[in-house]
Motif scaffolding. Structure first.
Motif, PDB file in Angstrom:
ATOM      1  N   GLN A 142       0.826  -1.084   0.038  1.00  0.00           N
ATOM      2  CA  GLN A 142       0.026   0.080   0.054  1.00  0.00           C
ATOM      3  C   GLN A 142       0.831   1.285  -0.248  1.00  0.00           C
ATOM      4  O   GLN A 142       0.616   2.265  -0.631  1.00  0.00           O
ATOM      5  CB  GLN A 142      -0.907  -0.075   1.254  1.00  0.00           C
ATOM      6  N   ASP A 143       2.006   1.123   0.821  1.00  0.00           N
ATOM      7  CA  ASP A 143       2.858   2.632   0.725  1.00  0.00           C
ATOM      8  C   ASP A 143       3.416   2.675  -0.437  1.00  0.00           C
ATOM      9  O   ASP A 143       3.520   3.822  -1.054  1.00  0.00           O
ATOM     10  CB  ASP A 143       4.050   2.233   1.889  1.00  0.00           C
ATOM     11  N   ILE A 149       1.476   6.983  -6.624  1.00  0.00           N
ATOM     12  CA  ILE A 149       0.175   7.925  -7.057  1.00  0.00           C
ATOM     13  C   ILE A 149       0.683   9.153  -6.759  1.00  0.00           C
ATOM     14  O   ILE A 149       0.400  10.133  -7.678  1.00  0.00           O
ATOM     15  CB  ILE A 149      -0.961   7.472  -6.055  1.00  0.00           C
ATOM     16  N   LYS A 150       1.471   9.422  -5.721  1.00  0.00           N
ATOM     17  CA  LYS A 150       1.907  10.956  -5.499  1.00  0.00           C
ATOM     18  C   LYS A 150       2.815  11.342  -6.591  1.00  0.00           C
ATOM     19  O   LYS A 150       2.578  12.343  -6.899  1.00  0.00           O
ATOM     20  CB  LYS A 150       2.834  10.905  -4.177  1.00  0.00           C
ATOM     21  N   GLU A 151       3.675  10.194  -7.156  1.00  0.00           N
ATOM     22  CA  GLU A 151       4.511  10.834  -8.182  1.00  0.00           C
ATOM     23  C   GLU A 151       3.801  10.946  -9.621  1.00  0.00           C
ATOM     24  O   GLU A 151       4.207  11.928 -10.164  1.00  0.00           O
ATOM     25  CB  GLU A 151       5.559   9.924  -8.721  1.00  0.00           C
TER      26      GLU A 151
END
Length: 293
Positions: A142-143, A149-151
């Motif tokens: 998950q991390d 996703i943030k990238e």
């Protein structure tokens, strides 16, 4: 456990020691990027724009900012206390009376000569215990997904803005094409109207001025009387025929001006032009007693 409190400094991307000018600059950049008008229909941008506006409203007001800092510090201290309470291990339980009453077995004295030397095949426990095991940080799937996703968020924002801009341009071009086609189809009608207007203007310039017809009647003659008169009666009604005294329901009130061109006995042929509406006028015969110069 203590609840969560919104970090307005983190929302605007400024440190807690930021000045008013730094807060305003950060707000302008973020609201320009996440404004919902530029990203219509995208709830992601709408939610972030609300968060940015809320953070700016609090941090831009000195009194609200001071109150927020105080509440945030108290909340942070409460969360720290709660964490320490949960992390503190419970005190060891006291030994039972039965175990305390039993005497401890006697230990044999230390005899260095009795110790056996370790064999060559024996595992080196001491060396293994001396070297600490490397700490391996475990990262969950998950991390890793959240980091990916943030990238991808900046690329998604740029692509979404380009898509909305292209869609807006396409709609604008689509709306302009029918308008241009309709203008091309209306050119013949526009040209015909221009020709009719030009012909009317030429005819009005070249046409001779109309002369007042002077008619004679059994009771007298109609004479010219070109002047402007003022209505003195409360209501000056118009007549269709001064000889037969055919009265109409049209009238002019006191104080209005009329232009008279002919006179028959005690009646003037008057024309009233409305100042409020130049296209409106009333003409007919008015009793001379209702007018004054």
């Amino acid at each position: 456990m203590a609840g969560t409190l919104k970090n307005f400094y983190e929302t605007l991307g400024v440190p807690r020691s930021a000045t008013d000018e730094q807060i305003k600059t950060a707000y302008r950049k973020l609201i320009l990027k996440f404004h919902p008008d530029k990203n219509v229909g995208d709830t992601y941008f709408e939610d972030w724009s609300k968060k940015i506006i809320e953070a700016f409203e609090v941090l831009s007001d000195p009194q609200l900012r001071a109150e927020y800092d105080q509440v945030y510090d108290e909340h942070k201290r409460a969360a720290k206390r709660t964490f320490q309470e949960t992390a503190t291990p419970p005190p060891p339980e006291p030994a039972s009376t039965a175990s305390a009453a039993e005497p401890e077995p006697a230990k044999e004295p230390f005899r260095p000569e009795a110790e056996e030397e370790p064999s060559e095949n024996a595992p080196a426990f001491e060396e293994a215990a001396a070297e600490p095991a490397p700490i391996v940080e475990e990262t969950t799937d998950q991390d890793a997904e959240m980091a990916a996703i943030k990238e991808q968020v900046p690329a998604y924002i740029t692509a979404k803005q380009e898509y909305l801009r292209a869609e807006k341009n396409f709609k604008t071009i689509k709306q302009q094409k029918p308008a241009a086609a309709s203008q091309k189809n209306n050119w013949p009608l526009i040209a015909l109207c221009l020709l009719l207007i030009a012909g009317s203007v030429v005819w009005m310039i070249k046409a001779p001025p109309a002369k007042d017809k002077i008619a004679t009647g059994p009771d007298g003659a109609v004479t010219l009387a070109s002047k402007v008169m003022i209505v003195s009666a409360p209501k000056a009604f118009f007549y269709e025929d001064p000889q037969k005294l055919i009265k109409t329901n049209k009238y002019v009130t006191a104080g209005n001006k009329v232009s008279v061109s002919k006179k028959y006995k005690n009646y003037y042929y008057a024309v009233f032009h409305s100042i409020a509406d130049p296209n409106y006028q009333v003409a007919g015969w008015i009793n001379a007693a209702d007018l004054q110069q």
